[in-house]
Design an enzyme around this catalytic site. Structure first.
Site, PDB file in Angstrom:
ATOM      1  N   ALA A  70       0.813  -1.216   0.000  1.00 30.89           N
ATOM      2  CA  ALA A  70       0.000   0.000   0.000  1.00 30.89           C
ATOM      3  C   ALA A  70       0.848   1.268   0.000  1.00 30.89           C
ATOM      4  O   ALA A  70       0.441   2.291  -0.549  1.00 30.89           O
ATOM      5  CB  ALA A  70      -0.938  -0.006   1.197  1.00 30.89           C
ATOM      6  N   THR A  71       2.015   1.219   0.614  1.00 31.08           N
ATOM      7  CA  THR A  71       2.866   2.418   0.628  1.00 31.08           C
ATOM      8  C   THR A  71       3.215   2.815  -0.803  1.00 31.08           C
ATOM      9  O   THR A  71       3.122   3.987  -1.191  1.00 31.08           O
ATOM     10  CB  THR A  71       4.138   2.161   1.465  1.00 31.08           C
ATOM     11  OG1 THR A  71       3.726   1.872   2.806  1.00 31.08           O
ATOM     12  CG2 THR A  71       5.081   3.350   1.460  1.00 31.08           C
ATOM     13  N   ASN A 150      -6.013   3.116  11.130  1.00 33.14           N
ATOM     14  CA  ASN A 150      -5.245   1.950  11.586  1.00 33.14           C
ATOM     15  C   ASN A 150      -4.953   1.964  13.073  1.00 33.14           C
ATOM     16  O   ASN A 150      -4.606   0.943  13.653  1.00 33.14           O
ATOM     17  CB  ASN A 150      -3.925   1.858  10.808  1.00 33.14           C
ATOM     18  CG  ASN A 150      -3.163   3.156  10.770  1.00 33.14           C
ATOM     19  OD1 ASN A 150      -3.688   4.189  10.371  1.00 33.14           O
ATOM     20  ND2 ASN A 150      -1.939   3.139  11.224  1.00 33.14           N
ATOM     21  N   GLN A 180      -7.163  -0.803   5.822  1.00 33.00           N
ATOM     22  CA  GLN A 180      -7.761  -1.439   7.007  1.00 33.00           C
ATOM     23  C   GLN A 180      -9.250  -1.728   6.825  1.00 33.00           C
ATOM     24  O   GLN A 180      -9.899  -2.222   7.751  1.00 33.00           O
ATOM     25  CB  GLN A 180      -7.541  -0.559   8.254  1.00 33.00           C
ATOM     26  CG  GLN A 180      -6.072  -0.318   8.606  1.00 33.00           C
ATOM     27  CD  GLN A 180      -5.346  -1.566   9.111  1.00 33.00           C
ATOM     28  OE1 GLN A 180      -5.950  -2.604   9.391  1.00 33.00           O
ATOM     29  NE2 GLN A 180      -4.034  -1.472   9.244  1.00 33.00           N
ATOM     30  N   SER A 200      -3.422  -3.418   0.512  1.00 34.53           N
ATOM     31  CA  SER A 200      -2.211  -4.146   0.904  1.00 34.53           C
ATOM     32  C   SER A 200      -2.530  -5.621   1.108  1.00 34.53           C
ATOM     33  O   SER A 200      -3.526  -5.957   1.752  1.00 34.53           O
ATOM     34  CB  SER A 200      -1.680  -3.541   2.213  1.00 34.53           C
ATOM     35  OG  SER A 200      -0.600  -4.291   2.687  1.00 34.53           O
ATOM     36  N   GLY A 201      -1.670  -6.499   0.603  1.00 32.36           N
ATOM     37  CA  GLY A 201      -1.905  -7.936   0.725  1.00 32.36           C
ATOM     38  C   GLY A 201      -1.731  -8.466   2.143  1.00 32.36           C
ATOM     39  O   GLY A 201      -2.532  -9.276   2.618  1.00 32.36           O
ATOM     40  N   HIS A 202      -0.679  -7.997   2.820  1.00 38.10           N
ATOM     41  CA  HIS A 202      -0.357  -8.652   4.103  1.00 38.10           C
ATOM     42  C   HIS A 202      -1.318  -8.297   5.233  1.00 38.10           C
ATOM     43  O   HIS A 202      -1.268  -8.898   6.304  1.00 38.10           O
ATOM     44  CB  HIS A 202       1.105  -8.393   4.505  1.00 38.10           C
ATOM     45  CG  HIS A 202       1.425  -7.014   4.959  1.00 38.10           C
ATOM     46  ND1 HIS A 202       1.585  -6.699   6.286  1.00 38.10           N
ATOM     47  CD2 HIS A 202       1.645  -5.868   4.278  1.00 38.10           C
ATOM     48  CE1 HIS A 202       1.896  -5.416   6.387  1.00 38.10           C
ATOM     49  NE2 HIS A 202       1.939  -4.893   5.190  1.00 38.10           N
ATOM     50  N   THR A 238       9.830  -6.627 -13.142  1.00 39.92           N
ATOM     51  CA  THR A 238       9.207  -7.954 -13.186  1.00 39.92           C
ATOM     52  C   THR A 238       8.314  -8.153 -11.971  1.00 39.92           C
ATOM     53  O   THR A 238       8.723  -7.904 -10.837  1.00 39.92           O
ATOM     54  CB  THR A 238      10.296  -9.046 -13.235  1.00 39.92           C
ATOM     55  OG1 THR A 238      11.142  -8.741 -14.340  1.00 39.92           O
ATOM     56  CG2 THR A 238       9.691 -10.435 -13.396  1.00 39.92           C
ATOM     57  N   CYS A 324       4.003   4.470  16.723  1.00 44.56           N
ATOM     58  CA  CYS A 324       5.160   5.230  17.175  1.00 44.56           C
ATOM     59  C   CYS A 324       6.284   5.159  16.168  1.00 44.56           C
ATOM     60  O   CYS A 324       6.476   4.156  15.515  1.00 44.56           O
ATOM     61  CB  CYS A 324       5.677   4.667  18.493  1.00 44.56           C
ATOM     62  SG  CYS A 324       4.526   4.901  19.816  1.00 44.56           S
TER      63      CYS A 324
HETATM   64  N1  PLP Z   1      -2.167   2.442   5.225  1.00 51.30           N
HETATM   65  C1  PLP Z   1      -2.614   1.965   6.380  1.00 51.30           C
HETATM   66  C2  PLP Z   1      -3.888   2.504   6.956  1.00 51.30           C
HETATM   67  C3  PLP Z   1      -1.895   0.981   7.066  1.00 51.30           C
HETATM   68  O1  PLP Z   1      -2.347   0.522   8.242  1.00 51.30           O
HETATM   69  C4  PLP Z   1      -0.675   0.508   6.484  1.00 51.30           C
HETATM   70  C5  PLP Z   1       0.156  -0.478   7.201  1.00 51.30           C
HETATM   71  O2  PLP Z   1       0.426  -0.329   8.375  1.00 51.30           O
HETATM   72  C6  PLP Z   1      -0.262   1.028   5.258  1.00 51.30           C
HETATM   73  C7  PLP Z   1      -1.034   1.993   4.658  1.00 51.30           C
HETATM   74  C8  PLP Z   1       0.999   0.558   4.586  1.00 51.30           C
HETATM   75  O3  PLP Z   1       0.834  -0.715   3.999  1.00 51.30           O
HETATM   76  P1  PLP Z   1       2.050  -1.531   3.416  1.00 51.30           P
HETATM   77  O4  PLP Z   1       2.724  -2.181   4.576  1.00 51.30           O
HETATM   78  O5  PLP Z   1       1.434  -2.537   2.484  1.00 51.30           O
HETATM   79  O6  PLP Z   1       2.940  -0.585   2.680  1.00 51.30           O
END
Ligand code: PLP
Length: 376
Positions: A70-71, A150, A180, A200-202, A238, A324
């Site tokens: 997601a980042t 989050n 989330q 985000s997958g994880h 890739t 934090c």
């Molecule tokens: N956005 C939110 C609300 C999140 O909680 C997180 C992960 O903590 C992220 C973005 C970032 O996700 P990723 O770890 O897939 O980059």
């Protein structure tokens, strides 16, 4: 026995995700850009995953781009849209409680000449769409609002903000960090009104290293990375087929059970709240309408990290309550109305449907023992 309550940080990969990884690393290991059969097999895995994620989001498969998480999705969405649409309009409106991936991207865009307006909740910690919408003007190029926070599970009025802003000015580009919320709370691209959605997958029982960006058909982005043609040239390099396939498999497995899991997690959260209400010195941030997957509390007088490590000895895993960074709070809980001493002792408990009543009982016992045994 493990009691894992840190699902907002990351989730345990599900069996379907693990099986998809195995199949991609043992058999379908080709490069999806290769023209031979091994390449086609890998491409097929990837396209199937795209369809599964699109089905869960209620959009077309070609509107999903794969990224590393997601980042990266958010960087591409916001920087890509700012570059494509921000030549004349320079104002970007965001919620003040966004994840660092939005906040820091905004700090970067500010250095590029954009004016960033961060809208906080009211003094009671409630977000009003109107507070956002009053900032929207002819200078506005982009709006970004997360779906579910989050740190405390608060649901933001993203749908109302996006739809009203679009009605007022269809040229405004809207982005939603739905990390989330995806596969946890009901959401559909059709009703959300976002042009861009980061996933985000994880966080949904797939693996770290795969994410997705929904890009509504017709929305233009400039790439952030330059290279080959993959993902329409917007995410060259890739593709990590095993991680992407795992993301698709997890989405396919979770999508049909959103409602059931929501009910189960709501019951567990309710049982936890009832137990916490019987204890002294606990602040429970039970925000109206919040996602049941996240609960933020404060064990007053006990520093978050001390309690976290105390619980860890019993194989109970939670987070400190404020995201934090090097000991400094993210400031989000304060914006929602928490006092400094409450922030120092804040704990985030985040559920998944695999959690059980026994897990909740173990957590309650652990917190009660922490209050008895730890130094104030
Ligand atoms: N956005 C939110 C609300 C999140 O909680 C997180 C992960 O903590 C992220 C973005 C970032 O996700 P990723 O770890 O897939 O980059």
């Amino acid at each position: 026995m493990e009691h894992y309550f840190d699902n907002a940080a990351t989730t345990k990969p599900c069996a379907e995700a693990a099986a998809a990884v195995m199949s991609c690393i043992s058999t379908h290991y080709g490069n999806p850009s290769s023209l031979h059969r091994k390449g086609l097999e890998a491409q097929h895995e990837m396209e199937f995953a795209r369809q599964q994620i699109a089905a869960a989001l209620g959009c077309k498969a070609q509107e999903i781009l794969f990224t590393s998480g997601a980042t990266e999705s958010t960087n591409l969405a916001l920087r890509g849209a700012a570059a494509a649409y921000g030549r004349k309009r320079k104002k970007i409106i965001v919620s003040a409680v966004e994840h660092a991936s939005v906040k820091e991207t905004m700090a970067h865009l500010e250095t590029q000449g954009f004016q960033i307006v961060a809208v906080p909740p009211d003094k009671n910690g409630i977000y009003h769409a109107a507070d956002f919408l009053k900032e929207v003007d002819a200078e506005t190029c982009l709006i970004s609002m997360m779906l579910v926070n989050n740190e405390n599970g608060a649901r933001l009025p993203a749908e109302e903000v996006f739809r009203s802003a679009k009605r007022r000015d269809p040229e405004i580009i809207t982005h939603c960090d739905a990390v989330q919320g995806f596969l946890k709370v009901p959401m559909k691209t059709r009703t959300l009104g976002a042009d861009l959605i980061s996933l985000s997958g994880h966080k949904v029982h797939a693996l770290k290293g795969a994410g997705a960006l929904y890009v509504r058909q017709g929305v233009r982005l400039r790439p952030v990375l330059y290279g080959s043609h993959q993902e329409k040239g917007l995410r060259p390099g890739t593709e990590s087929v095993p991680l992407i396939a795992a993301f698709g498999a997890a989405a396919g497995a979770l999508f049909p059970t959103i409602e059931q899991r929501y009910q189960k997690v709501s019951q567990l959260r309710e049982a936890l709240i009832q137990g916490l209400q019987k204890m002294d010195g606990v602040i429970i941030r039970d925000i109206p309408g919040a996602s049941p997957y996240v609960l933020n509390i404060s064990l007053l007088g006990y520093r978050s990290e001390i309690v976290l490590h105390y619980l860890e000895q019993r194989e109970i895993y939670i987070s400190s309550g404020s995201a934090c960074s090097k000991g400094a709070s993210s400031g989000v809980l304060e914006l929602f109305g928490a006092k400094p001493e409450e922030v120092d002792s804040a704990l985030r408990i985040s559920f998944c449907a695999e959690n059980t009543e026994e897990d909740v009982a173990a957590l309650l016992q652990g917190l009660q023992d922490a209050q008895r045994e730890l130094m104030h």
